[in-house]
Design a protein around this motif. Structure first.
Motif, PDB file in Angstrom:
ATOM      1  N   ASP A   1     102.737  70.744  43.288  1.00  0.00           N
ATOM      2  CA  ASP A   1     101.639  70.652  44.386  1.00  0.00           C
ATOM      3  C   ASP A   1     101.010  71.276  44.562  1.00  0.00           C
ATOM      4  O   ASP A   1     101.350  72.618  45.670  1.00  0.00           O
ATOM      5  CB  ASP A   1     102.252  69.487  44.987  1.00  0.00           C
ATOM      6  N   THR A   2      99.823  72.102  44.377  1.00  0.00           N
ATOM      7  CA  THR A   2      98.807  73.237  44.389  1.00  0.00           C
ATOM      8  C   THR A   2      97.764  72.658  44.804  1.00  0.00           C
ATOM      9  O   THR A   2      96.886  72.405  43.756  1.00  0.00           O
ATOM     10  CB  THR A   2      99.105  74.090  43.514  1.00  0.00           C
ATOM     11  N   LYS A   3      97.710  72.572  45.967  1.00  0.00           N
ATOM     12  CA  LYS A   3      95.705  72.868  46.269  1.00  0.00           C
ATOM     13  C   LYS A   3      95.657  73.856  46.526  1.00  0.00           C
ATOM     14  O   LYS A   3      95.540  74.885  46.155  1.00  0.00           O
ATOM     15  CB  LYS A   3      95.454  71.787  47.922  1.00  0.00           C
TER      16      LYS A   3
ATOM     17  N   ILE B   1      96.322  76.756  39.835  1.00  0.00           N
ATOM     18  CA  ILE B   1      97.569  77.997  40.316  1.00  0.00           C
ATOM     19  C   ILE B   1      96.213  79.383  40.495  1.00  0.00           C
ATOM     20  O   ILE B   1      96.316  79.915  41.580  1.00  0.00           O
ATOM     21  CB  ILE B   1      98.160  77.786  39.781  1.00  0.00           C
ATOM     22  N   CYS B   2      95.427  79.177  39.367  1.00  0.00           N
ATOM     23  CA  CYS B   2      94.852  80.155  39.474  1.00  0.00           C
ATOM     24  C   CYS B   2      93.328  80.086  40.549  1.00  0.00           C
ATOM     25  O   CYS B   2      93.252  80.957  41.807  1.00  0.00           O
ATOM     26  CB  CYS B   2      93.747  80.568  38.436  1.00  0.00           C
ATOM     27  N   ARG B   3      92.914  79.300  40.528  1.00  0.00           N
ATOM     28  CA  ARG B   3      92.021  79.083  41.725  1.00  0.00           C
ATOM     29  C   ARG B   3      92.444  79.149  43.001  1.00  0.00           C
ATOM     30  O   ARG B   3      91.560  79.977  44.191  1.00  0.00           O
ATOM     31  CB  ARG B   3      91.466  77.371  41.542  1.00  0.00           C
TER      32      ARG B   3
ATOM     33  N   LEU C   1     103.172  86.459  43.808  1.00  0.00           N
ATOM     34  CA  LEU C   1     103.274  86.453  45.807  1.00  0.00           C
ATOM     35  C   LEU C   1     102.414  87.217  46.259  1.00  0.00           C
ATOM     36  O   LEU C   1     102.194  87.032  47.506  1.00  0.00           O
ATOM     37  CB  LEU C   1     104.994  86.714  45.236  1.00  0.00           C
ATOM     38  N   LEU C   2     101.491  87.798  45.417  1.00  0.00           N
ATOM     39  CA  LEU C   2     100.976  89.017  45.746  1.00  0.00           C
ATOM     40  C   LEU C   2      99.694  88.149  46.948  1.00  0.00           C
ATOM     41  O   LEU C   2      99.920  88.898  47.942  1.00  0.00           O
ATOM     42  CB  LEU C   2     100.229  89.961  44.756  1.00  0.00           C
ATOM     43  N   PRO C   3      99.430  87.855  46.807  1.00  0.00           N
ATOM     44  CA  PRO C   3      98.079  86.854  47.323  1.00  0.00           C
ATOM     45  C   PRO C   3      98.622  85.499  48.356  1.00  0.00           C
ATOM     46  O   PRO C   3      97.868  85.777  49.717  1.00  0.00           O
ATOM     47  CB  PRO C   3      97.396  85.995  46.505  1.00  0.00           C
ATOM     48  N   THR C   4     100.131  85.086  49.159  1.00  0.00           N
ATOM     49  CA  THR C   4     100.592  85.138  49.995  1.00  0.00           C
ATOM     50  C   THR C   4     100.552  86.484  50.885  1.00  0.00           C
ATOM     51  O   THR C   4     100.522  85.824  52.021  1.00  0.00           O
ATOM     52  CB  THR C   4     101.507  84.484  49.840  1.00  0.00           C
ATOM     53  N   ALA C   5     100.836  87.053  50.584  1.00  0.00           N
ATOM     54  CA  ALA C   5     101.408  88.520  51.444  1.00  0.00           C
ATOM     55  C   ALA C   5     100.187  89.034  51.908  1.00  0.00           C
ATOM     56  O   ALA C   5     100.377  89.715  52.803  1.00  0.00           O
ATOM     57  CB  ALA C   5     102.682  89.645  50.420  1.00  0.00           C
ATOM     58  N   MET C   6      99.170  88.851  51.369  1.00  0.00           N
ATOM     59  CA  MET C   6      97.737  89.335  51.606  1.00  0.00           C
ATOM     60  C   MET C   6      97.331  89.363  52.679  1.00  0.00           C
ATOM     61  O   MET C   6      96.847  89.009  53.467  1.00  0.00           O
ATOM     62  CB  MET C   6      96.907  89.069  50.370  1.00  0.00           C
TER      63      MET C   6
END
Length: 503
Positions: free
Chosen positions: A431-433, A457-459, A388-393
């Motif tokens: 479905d993670t691009k 997901i990490c990338r 979640l943190l990268p999305t909020a960032m």
């Protein structure tokens, strides 16, 4: 260097240390009406989507009544060989997929109303006469029936319980509100009981294939494609027709293999399947993993958009309160000002997310203690920071950049468009691009899928964090240029006249 004071509209300002400025911005955010709006939206999203899920699973695992019904056993219930129902699993069964698709397509064709979800929002699509004609041709090819025969099908042409479609005759309801749904042996057999608001909900095996006492007659009737659905095309040809149907119906929701498997191609698990799933839940996922992922799935939808309000407010508040000159006159570098406000925004965004996770974590910890199961107490923190943190960032960084660039709340519209597009094009699971803003995994299960997609997901999370860093870098540059143009660039005297230092 001596401290100095600036008084604007009755407010008294002085320079802050690094932590002092951060603490001030956090307090300023927490006391704002916009932040209260953010909290209200976040809590509403959590309440509607996730609150109570954990308590429901624990109750079912310990023999309590289910309030939702369904065809899955509790993820936390240890299976026993004496059980009559072990849950269901999705499989690619061509016959079930083709039967479910034909049933769905016929229903939507008759109503000329096709379900779609453009950009994640429901829309019923109606086709013109030519397109309806082609849909009819596809139905006739798959079923081998004529238009007249399709209009007058036998009541039991499709199975009484065809995946998630329950036809009349597929269930019974008694005076106490108990609902019995009959499922054939191919759906797992047995008899299962659930609780619904109306009372008992159960499914029982039935075998409608033998009802005349004459096996030869029954066999001929079963093989008659005019009386019961039997696909008249190969699976390869069916897939071609499925792709054409999806195009004709403007992206019809039901006309993809993934959705058809989920809705119609369910198979009953046996004891070994259920035992393996339970072992995975307890040993590998440490009980909390699946719940943490589902929590992050729902909260990610909120964090892909709502943080932009706080970011925009932090930069527009000075202008709204007629104190924008403070941005240009404080002895604080552009870099420090941007990063401090940004960190305050992200911190105040993530704080309620961490607190709300306790509603799920604490009952699971209690469940593990009662049953002697070791749980992963840090699962929620790990998934929140990773997921979640990268999305909020990203949402906060976009809000910061566009607000500094334009001095308007245009960032809200920009982020809404980004969020809407991402929500519409991203599948519910797996479905993670590279640049997907919000990771989706809308199930308590699927541990192996996450492990399989861990590298992707990490990338993705690194890429989204990189996008945030670019927004921040550009924000610093723009603010620096605005402060120089204003003629009140801070700290310019430190380096001599005409010499400039980056933010």
């Amino acid at each position: 260097m001596k401290n100095f004071h600036l008084c604007t509209r009755g407010f008294h300002f002085k320079p802050y240390g690094a932590f002092g400025l951060y603490r001030k911005e956090c307090r300023r955010t927490a006391c704002s009406l916009i932040y209260l709006l953010f909290l209200a939206l976040l809590i509403l999203s959590w309440h509607r989507n996730f609150q109570g899920v954990t308590a429901e699973e624990i109750s079912r695992a310990e023999g309590g009544a289910s309030t939702a019904g369904g065809f899955d056993r509790s993820l936390l219930a240890e299976p026993s060989e004496a059980d009559v129902f072990f849950g269901t699993k999705s499989v690619e069964d061509p016959e079930k997929i083709m039967c479910g698709m034909a049933d769905t397509l016929l229903r939507e064709y008759r109503n000329n109303s096709y379900t779609t979800y453009p950009l994640g929002y429901y829309r019923a699509v109606s086709l013109d006469e030519e397109e309806q004609g082609r849909i009819l041709e596809i139905l006739c090819e798959i079923t081998g029936l004529t238009e007249a025969q399709l209009r007058d099908l036998p009541e039991d042409y499709f199975p009484a319980v065809n995946g998630t479609i329950i036809h009349p005759g597929g269930y019974e309801k008694d005076s106490n509100g108990n609902i019995t749904i009959r499922r054939g042996k191919e759906d797992g057999g047995g008899e299962e009981e659930f609780e619904t608001n109306g009372g008992n909900f159960q499914t029982e095996s039935s075998n409608p294939e033998t009802n005349s006492g004459d096996p030869a007659a029954d066999s001929r009737e079963i093989m008659d494609h005019t009386k019961h659905f039997i696909s008249q095309v190969s699976y390869e040809r069916f897939l071609e027709l499925l792709a054409e149907t999806k195009e004709l119906t403007k992206g019809g929701y039901y006309y993809s293999i993934d959705i058809l498997e989920q809705y119609f191609s369910m198979d009953g698990m046996d004891f070994e399947d259920a035992a393996a799933e339970y072992e995975q839940t307890v040993e590998k996922d440490r009980v909390t993993g699946g719940f943490a992922r589902l929590y992050c799935d729902y909260m990610g939808l909120a964090l892909g958009f709502y943080p932009v309000f706080t970011a925009v407010f932090l930069w527009l508040q000075d202008r709204l309160e007629h104190t924008s000159e403070l941005i240009f006159s404080r002895r604080i570098s552009s870099r420090r000002l941007v990063l401090t406000r940004y960190l305050a925004c992200v911190s105040m965004t993530m704080l309620p997310v961490l607190l709300l996770s306790l509603e799920s974590l604490l009952p699971l910890a209690s469940f593990g203690n009662r049953h002697g199961i070791s749980i992963d107490g840090l699962a929620y923190i790990k998934y929140i920071l990773w997921w979640l943190l990268p999305t909020a960032m990203a949402a906060a960084a976009a809000g910061t950049f566009f607000t500094i660039l334009t001095d308007t709340p245009i960032a809200v519209l920009v982020q809404f468009l980004w969020w809407t597009v991402e929500k519409g094009v991203t599948g519910l699971s797996g479905d993670t691009k590279l640049t997907t803003l919000m990771i989706r995994h809308n199930t308590l299960r699927g541990y192996e899928m996450i492990r399989k997609n861990a590298s992707a997901i990490c990338r993705n999370r690194l890429a989204v964090t990189g996008i945030s860093a670019v927004f921040l870098f550009l924000s610093v540059l723009i603010l620096q240029k605005k402060r120089i143009a204003d003629g009140s660039r801070p700290d310019s005297r430190r380096f001599g006249c005409g010499r400039r230092r980056f933010g």
